[in-house]
Structure formats: structure tokens, C-alpha cells
Design an enzyme around this catalytic site. Structure first.
Site, short mmCIF file in Angstrom:
data_model
loop_
_atom_site.label_atom_id
_atom_site.label_comp_id
_atom_site.label_asym_id
_atom_site.label_seq_id
_atom_site.Cartn_x
_atom_site.Cartn_y
_atom_site.Cartn_z
N HIS A 8 -2.24 -0.19 4.60
CA HIS A 8 -1.39 -0.23 3.41
C HIS A 8 -1.95 -1.18 2.35
CE1 HIS A 8 2.06 2.32 3.15
NE2 HIS A 8 2.64 1.51 2.31
N ARG B 170 -3.97 0.88 0.24
CA ARG B 170 -3.10 1.67 -0.64
C ARG B 170 -2.65 0.81 -1.82
NH1 ARG B 170 0.26 6.28 -0.64
NH2 ARG B 170 2.48 5.93 -1.02
#
Length: 298
Positions: free
Chosen positions: A238, A241
Site C-alpha cells: 500500500h 499505492r
């Protein structure tokens, strides 16, 4: 867990396409709740609002963060909502419980120099580096979730449009473009990584045995890359991301476009990435504000 809770988790997996990681969190929340029920001699079907408040106090007494408490309460609220669709006699004891406010954290991201260092680590001309590089390239170039990455099939890659079709939350498909570096890494991987050439399935990312890689496997690969990269101490899917979104916004991409690329339903979810870096904020400020500098300053 009882059969209702097991059916609930199965519904999240099959109908809502929850990732392994998210399902594990829901399962852990239910197990902890069951332990509380047993400890307090309470029943699942007679659990009341008063009991829900006591459970909230119990969670705080375990010195959990507000974000963790909020998630656990949300899990139970969702579980009872599901149960109510099966039994009209069930009442949701968590529906009126005030959600604890979440602490606000700025998303962590990598600076561009750190990303360059990570990519240099996987430049070696080895079979494993071909696979590791394509994982790193896809996560950074597209901003997709790790649950989306592990489910990509070879036929989902479009070399004509230079992009990939992924299945996101709620089983929603979206197309995400990628650039020249990512395309090249995918082509090299498909052409030279032997385990992908001999497997009997269509999954794009595989382990060294040719089996479809798991989310846990991706995390292991990323942690291994970090261990071999000087100046980079922490990584998780993440964070890549977050980096994808932050770098796009830093370079002038509009919020709506980033929202679409990330597959966010609500713009407010994407809004957390507008923090950009403090360095970038100061750079823009110094260049834009009429009185940011004195005349003799450069």
C-alpha cells in the site's frame, strides 16, 4: 465461530471479493468478539446496545488504537446487518454505537530517489530479478492493490493500449494504463522467466515453482528487495499505492483522474493524497507567492 459467522465471511469472499488480508482481519475481529461473549457469559443473538457499549470499553482497555477499535466495531456492525437479512428477529446492537474518531495519519510514500534505488536493486540479470522487477513495476506504475495484482491473468494485459484490466473491490473492473518501463519489464518477464512458461494456469505473477503468487508472497518479495536496498527501511504494497498517487498529484494530475486510476468510489478517499510532500509544497509556494522571497534572494 458459528455457522452464521462462517457464512458471513464466505459472503464477503465470494460476493464482495474481499482480499485474503481483509478477510483475515474480519475473522480475527469475530474471534475476539466471541471470546468476549464467552468471558461475559453473553449470547450472540441476545446481545444488546448496552453490551455493545461494554464491548467498546473492553476494546479500549486493551490499549488498542482508535483506528483498530473503529475497524472492529465496523466489522461487527456489518456482521449484524448481514444476520438481519437472514433473521428478522435479530437487532443490530452496534447500529447506534458512536464510531470512535480515527487518528489522522498522512499516507507514507517513497520519494522518487528512493524508488530509483529500489529499481536498481532488481536490475540484476537473474530469473528471480525478472519476476521481482515486474511486481515492483506494476505496483508503482499502476497503483493497484496487492489483491488486484495477484489476480491479474496474462490476458488482462493489453500491449496495444499499454495497460491492464483489474478486478477491484466490489468486483468492479477498471483499466489502468502503464508506461514504457513497466511494459518492457512485463515483456522481459514473459519471454525469459522460465516458471511462467511451464505453468498450466493463466495467472501473470507466479512464484519460483510456477504457482500463482499469494499476497503474502508479494509482501515477502518486497521485503527482500528492501533488505538489499541501501537507504530504504520499510515497504509494503500500500505504500507503493500511496507513492503512485502522491507522485501523480505532485506532477499536476487532477484528483478525479487519480480517483479513477485508484478505483476509489468516493473522492474523499483520494483526497488524503493531496498532502503531497512538504518539499513540493514549499517549492510551489516559493515560485508562486509574490512575497515569498526578497528581491535579493534567489
Amino acid at each position: 465461530m458459528n455457522h452464521i459467522q462462517e457464512a458471513f465471511l464466505n459472503t464477503l469472499k465470494v460476493e464482495r471479493n474481499f482480499s485474503e488480508h481483509t478477510l483475515k482481519s474480519y475473522q480475527d475481529d469475530l474471534i475476539q468478539f466471541n471470546q468476549f461473549l464467552e468471558q461475559e457469559h453473553l449470547q450472540l443473538n441476545t446481545f444488546e446496545y448496552r453490551d455493545a457499549r461494554n464491548y467498546l470499553s473492553y476494546l479500549y482497555s486493551n490499549h488498542l488504537k482508535r483506528t483498530s477499535v473503529s475497524r472492529k466495531i465496523s466489522t461487527l456492525r456489518t456482521f449484524y446487518e448481514y444476520w438481519m437479512t437472514l433473521d428478522e428477529n435479530i437487532i443490530n446492537p452496534f447500529v447506534q454505537l458512536v464510531h470512535p474518531k480515527k487518528e489522522k495519519y498522512l499516507p507514507q510514500f517513497f520519494y522518487e530517489e528512493e524508488m530509483e534505488a529500489l529499481f536498481k536493486t532488481v536490475e540484476e540479470d537473474t530469473s528471480k530479478s525478472l519476476r521481482d522487477r515486474v511486481i515492483l513495476e506494476l505496483l508503482y506504475a499502476t497503483g493497484i492493490r496487492v489483491s488486484e495484482l495477484v489476480n491479474i491473468k496474462k490476458q488482462d494485459i493489453d500491449f496495444y493500449a499499454n495497460g491492464v484490466t483489474v478486478l477491484g473491490k466490489g468486483s468492479k473492473e477498471r483499466f489502468v494504463p502503464f508506461g514504457a518501463y513497466c511494459r518492457q519489464s512485463i515483456e522481459n518477464y514473459l519471454e525469459h522467466f522460465k516458471p511462467i512458461q511451464s505453468c498450466n494456469h493463466d495467472f501473470l505473477i507466479v512464484n519460483m515453482k510456477g504457482e500463482a503468487i499469494t499476497e503474502r508472497g508479494v509482501r515477502y518479495v518486497l521485503n527482500d528487495i528492501v533488505k538489499r536496498t541501501a537507504g530504504v527501511s520499510e515497504i509494503h504494497p500500500h505504500k507503493l499505492r500511496h507513492t503512485f498517487a502522491t507522485h501523480l498529484l505532485n506532477q499536476g494530475a487532477d484528483l478525479r483522474t487519480v480517483q479513477s486510476l485508484l478505483g476509489h468510489v468516493n473522492l474523499s478517499t483520494t483526497g488524503k493524497y493531496t498532502h503531497v510532500s512538504n518539499q513540493q509544497l514549499r517549492k510551489v509556494y516559493l515560485n508562486a507567492h509574490p512575497r515569498a522571497k526578497k528581491e535579493n534572494e534567489t
